[in-house]
Design an enzyme around this catalytic site. Structure first.
Site, PDB file in Angstrom:
ATOM      1  N   TRP A   1      -1.016-129.753-140.240  1.00 58.14           N
ATOM      2  CA  TRP A   1      -0.328-130.520-139.189  1.00 58.14           C
ATOM      3  C   TRP A   1      -1.170-130.544-137.924  1.00 58.14           C
ATOM      4  O   TRP A   1      -2.149-129.771-137.818  1.00 58.14           O
ATOM      5  CB  TRP A   1       1.053-129.898-138.894  1.00 58.14           C
ATOM      6  CG  TRP A   1       2.033-130.947-138.421  1.00 58.14           C
ATOM      7  CD1 TRP A   1       2.493-131.116-137.142  1.00 58.14           C
ATOM      8  CD2 TRP A   1       2.631-131.969-139.213  1.00 58.14           C
ATOM      9  NE1 TRP A   1       3.329-132.199-137.097  1.00 58.14           N
ATOM     10  CE2 TRP A   1       3.426-132.744-138.345  1.00 58.14           C
ATOM     11  CE3 TRP A   1       2.553-132.329-140.555  1.00 58.14           C
ATOM     12  CZ2 TRP A   1       4.158-133.853-138.790  1.00 58.14           C
ATOM     13  CZ3 TRP A   1       3.273-133.440-141.001  1.00 58.14           C
ATOM     14  CH2 TRP A   1       4.067-134.181-140.124  1.00 58.14           C
TER      15      TRP A   1
ATOM     16  N   ASP B   1      -0.999-134.264-128.693  1.00 49.82           N
ATOM     17  CA  ASP B   1      -0.066-135.000-127.839  1.00 49.82           C
ATOM     18  C   ASP B   1       1.300-135.115-128.511  1.00 49.82           C
ATOM     19  O   ASP B   1       1.482-134.686-129.656  1.00 49.82           O
ATOM     20  CB  ASP B   1      -0.632-136.399-127.530  1.00 49.82           C
ATOM     21  CG  ASP B   1      -0.669-137.288-128.767  1.00 49.82           C
ATOM     22  OD1 ASP B   1      -1.043-136.797-129.854  1.00 49.82           O
ATOM     23  OD2 ASP B   1      -0.312-138.472-128.663  1.00 49.82           O
TER      24      ASP B   1
ATOM     25  N   GLU C   1       1.483-136.401-131.921  1.00 48.16           N
ATOM     26  CA  GLU C   1       0.871-135.528-132.927  1.00 48.16           C
ATOM     27  C   GLU C   1      -0.428-136.061-133.490  1.00 48.16           C
ATOM     28  O   GLU C   1      -0.777-135.800-134.637  1.00 48.16           O
ATOM     29  CB  GLU C   1       1.857-135.266-134.085  1.00 48.16           C
ATOM     30  CG  GLU C   1       3.263-135.003-133.635  1.00 48.16           C
ATOM     31  CD  GLU C   1       4.143-134.436-134.733  1.00 48.16           C
ATOM     32  OE1 GLU C   1       4.565-135.229-135.591  1.00 48.16           O
ATOM     33  OE2 GLU C   1       4.391-133.223-134.730  1.00 48.16           O
ATOM     34  N   GLU C   2      -1.159-136.824-132.697  1.00 46.71           N
ATOM     35  CA  GLU C   2      -2.355-137.475-133.235  1.00 46.71           C
ATOM     36  C   GLU C   2      -3.647-137.074-132.556  1.00 46.71           C
ATOM     37  O   GLU C   2      -4.692-137.039-133.207  1.00 46.71           O
ATOM     38  CB  GLU C   2      -2.186-139.009-133.129  1.00 46.71           C
ATOM     39  CG  GLU C   2      -1.088-139.535-134.017  1.00 46.71           C
ATOM     40  CD  GLU C   2      -0.782-140.998-133.784  1.00 46.71           C
ATOM     41  OE1 GLU C   2      -0.214-141.627-134.693  1.00 46.71           O
ATOM     42  OE2 GLU C   2      -1.091-141.525-132.703  1.00 46.71           O
TER      43      GLU C   2
ATOM     44  N   GLU D   1      13.890-144.907-136.253  1.00 46.62           N
ATOM     45  CA  GLU D   1      12.777-144.627-135.336  1.00 46.62           C
ATOM     46  C   GLU D   1      12.190-145.926-134.781  1.00 46.62           C
ATOM     47  O   GLU D   1      11.921-146.032-133.596  1.00 46.62           O
ATOM     48  CB  GLU D   1      11.692-143.847-136.092  1.00 46.62           C
ATOM     49  CG  GLU D   1      10.496-143.473-135.257  1.00 46.62           C
ATOM     50  CD  GLU D   1       9.424-142.777-136.102  1.00 46.62           C
ATOM     51  OE1 GLU D   1       8.757-143.457-136.904  1.00 46.62           O
ATOM     52  OE2 GLU D   1       9.275-141.546-135.957  1.00 46.62           O
TER      53      GLU D   1
END
Ligand SMILES: *[C@@H]1O[C@H](CO)[C@@H](O)[C@H](O)[C@H]1NC(C)=O
Ligand SMILES: *[C@@H]1O[C@H](CO)[C@@H](O)[C@H](O)[C@H]1NC(C)=O
Length: 523
Positions: free
Chosen positions: A165, A221, A224-225, A449
């Site tokens: 992750w 960030d 999550e990238e 989302e």
């Protein structure tokens, strides 16, 4: 309609002289025109008001359904654990993220502490216990003392998630401590300092010590990238340490105060470096190689809103010139890239997403980002109305020109017609973003989302808890609700920025991971 109007005119003509009739015809034309304007304005308002009236209970039920142990869509989640979404595959969001959970519980805690819904107190108590337990869970980011607090997500039975992750994500401990401090402040004000000192403070202090000692290390960030420094993370870290120092002082935990304040000042200084002065927006991340126009920054503005701080630009308040200029740049970056936005004039609301370069799940508009635009504008309107004036600076001029092409730099008191014209146009603009969300909300009111860029059909994870929280906070802002102040007023930015040290001023190793981009997940 037209026929009966002619009838009226004829009746008038029979009874009065010609000039009076002409006058009345002009007057009635004016009235009809005026009525048309008023009616369309009221219609737009009514549509937004009625969406909010129907969607509010759906959003609240949707949010609570995703919290264990008894939420109807979160079976298996421990008490106080917020699942991101019940979606178990494509995408699998059946985990708990520290960030999402904190933002969701910030809304719940505000309902309790601002006396809007005291019945949610049991949820807050479950959350406190769940987070105290999660802090102890060793995970791939470390143990409780070696970096584990920066772990972004866990299994909903409170075990560690051990897959690959984007970790760590250092906004989590900051957001969680902000939520818990909000509750702690309320307990102290209501004669329950014992619980704060014995139970809450140890949880809060662990998170704040982590923030104070690691803020100057790179982080993934909020999407999550990108691993670098991230404006949302920096700003939330700043806020958490400010509030932490104030709470610590209040309850006599004085040993941490100086360090928290010192690191908060360093963070406030660092925050300023994200500003892009030539183009007028906050660059979301120091790495990543994108334009940097990103919902990251709009979310920062609404989640660090302090109703006592006026339009302060250094803390990026919603009505500050920097935040308004940034908002315009952010919104405009989506006008030409989504088909559902085509043909919409530049001063009207459009669908917005995370950032223009996004490709995750098709890179669509998101409900929570579109709602964040409305929320920032509602917050701004609340402050302008409260302070009875609005300032247009050279930085915010292009934002205000969207609503009045002839506007010039200056301060406009609420008694002026300029103030009325601008605030009413901005209110209509803000409502427009809610109307976009309303248009693409399915008939059962569920908020996923994303909604697709071509047709606006809901896509990606269904029933995203954060989407529901975003709707509820935007609706609250629409009604003029404000959160408690957190001390943003009157802060001064140090003239030189100092790198973060560990507790007691020792130095920490600084890891730069610029341009390390991964695509682990959407959130
Ligand atoms: C103090 O607050 C805690 C947490 O909400 C609650 O469990 C406890 O009953 C409160 N104590 C008093 C004396 O009100
Ligand atoms: C650490 O702080 C310094 C000074 O504010 C800043 O220039 C640098 O970019 C920061 N690095 C990270 C990774 O936060």
């Amino acid at each position: 309609m037209k026929k009966s109007m002619n009838d009226d005119v004829e009746t008038v003509e029979n009874n009065h002289n010609r000039s009076l009739t002409t006058f009345k015809m002009i007057l009635s034309g004016l009235l009809v025109g005026l009525l048309g304007v008023v009616t369309s304005h009221v219609w737009a308002q009514t549509a937004v008001d009625s969406y909010i009236a129907t969607e509010s209970p759906i959003a609240q039920a949707g949010l609570l359904a995703n919290i264990g142990p008894s939420g109807s869509k979160s079976s298996g989640a421990r008490p106080g654990i917020v699942i991101a979404s019940p979606s178990h595959q494509n995408p699998d969001y059946l985990f708990t993220w520290t960030r999402d959970a904190a933002l969701v519980f910030q809304w719940i805690i505000d309902q309790v502490t601002l006396q809007r819904n005291p019945s949610l107190r049991g949820q807050v108590e479950n959350y406190i216990t769940s987070q105290a337990n999660l802090q102890q869970v060793s995970n791939p980011s470390g143990t409780i003392t070696t970096g584990g607090l920066g772990e972004p997500k866990f299994n909903i039975d409170l075990t560690a998630f051990t897959g690959a992750w984007g970790r760590p994500q250092r906004d989590g401990p900051a957001l969680r401590s902000i939520a818990l401090i909000t509750y702690a402040n309320w307990l102290v004000a209501n004669n329950n300092q014992t619980f704060v000192t014995n139970t809450l403070w140890p949880i809060i202090q662990r998170d704040l010590d982590y923030v104070a000692s690691t803020w100057n290390q790179s982080t993934f960030d909020l999407w999550e990238e990108i691993s670098s420094s991230s404006f949302f993370t920096t700003a939330e870290q700043h806020r958490s340490l400010r509030q932490g120092a104030t709470l610590a002082t209040k309850i006599g935990q004085t040993s941490v105060v100086q360090n928290y304040n010192t690191q908060a000042s360093n963070l406030l200084c660092f925050m300023q470096s994200y500003w892009n002065p030539s183009q007028g927006y906050m660059t979301a991340n120091t790495g990543g190689g994108r334009s940097g126009k990103d919902a990251n920054t709009v979310l920062t503005s609404i989640h660090t809103f302090d109703p006592e701080a006026g339009c302060d630009a250094t803390t990026f308040q919603p009505c500050s010139d920097r935040a308004l200029s940034n908002l315009r740049q952010y919104v405009n970056s989506f006008r030409s890239i989504y088909n559902i936005n085509s043909g919409i004039p530049v001063n009207q609301a459009v669908a917005t997403g995370r950032y223009a370069e996004d490709v995750y799940f098709g890179g669509n508009p998101w409900y929570l980002t579109t709602l964040a635009v409305a929320e920032q504008l509602y917050d701004a309107l609340t402050v302008w109305n409260k302070q009875k004036s609005l300032e247009v600076t050279s930085i915010s001029l292009p934002f205000f020109q969207q609503f009045s092409s002839g506007i010039t730099v200056g301060t406009y008191a609420s008694s002026t017609s300029t103030f009325t014209t601008l605030t009413s146009a901005i209110k209509t603009y803000a409502d427009g973003f809610v109307a976009v969300v309303a248009k693409y909300t399915p008939s059962n009111g569920g908020l996923a989302e994303q909604y697709t860029r071509d047709t606006g059909t809901p896509t990606s994870a269904v029933d995203l808890t954060w989407s529901y929280a975003a709707a509820l906070t935007a609706f609250g802002a629409h009604a003029g609700q404000v959160p408690a102040s957190w001390g943003a007023k009157g802060l001064t930015v140090p003239t030189t920025c100092v790198r973060g040290g560990g507790t007691g001023g020792s130095t920490v190793s600084i890891t730069f991971n610029v341009h390390a981009e991964t695509v682990f997940g959407g959130k």
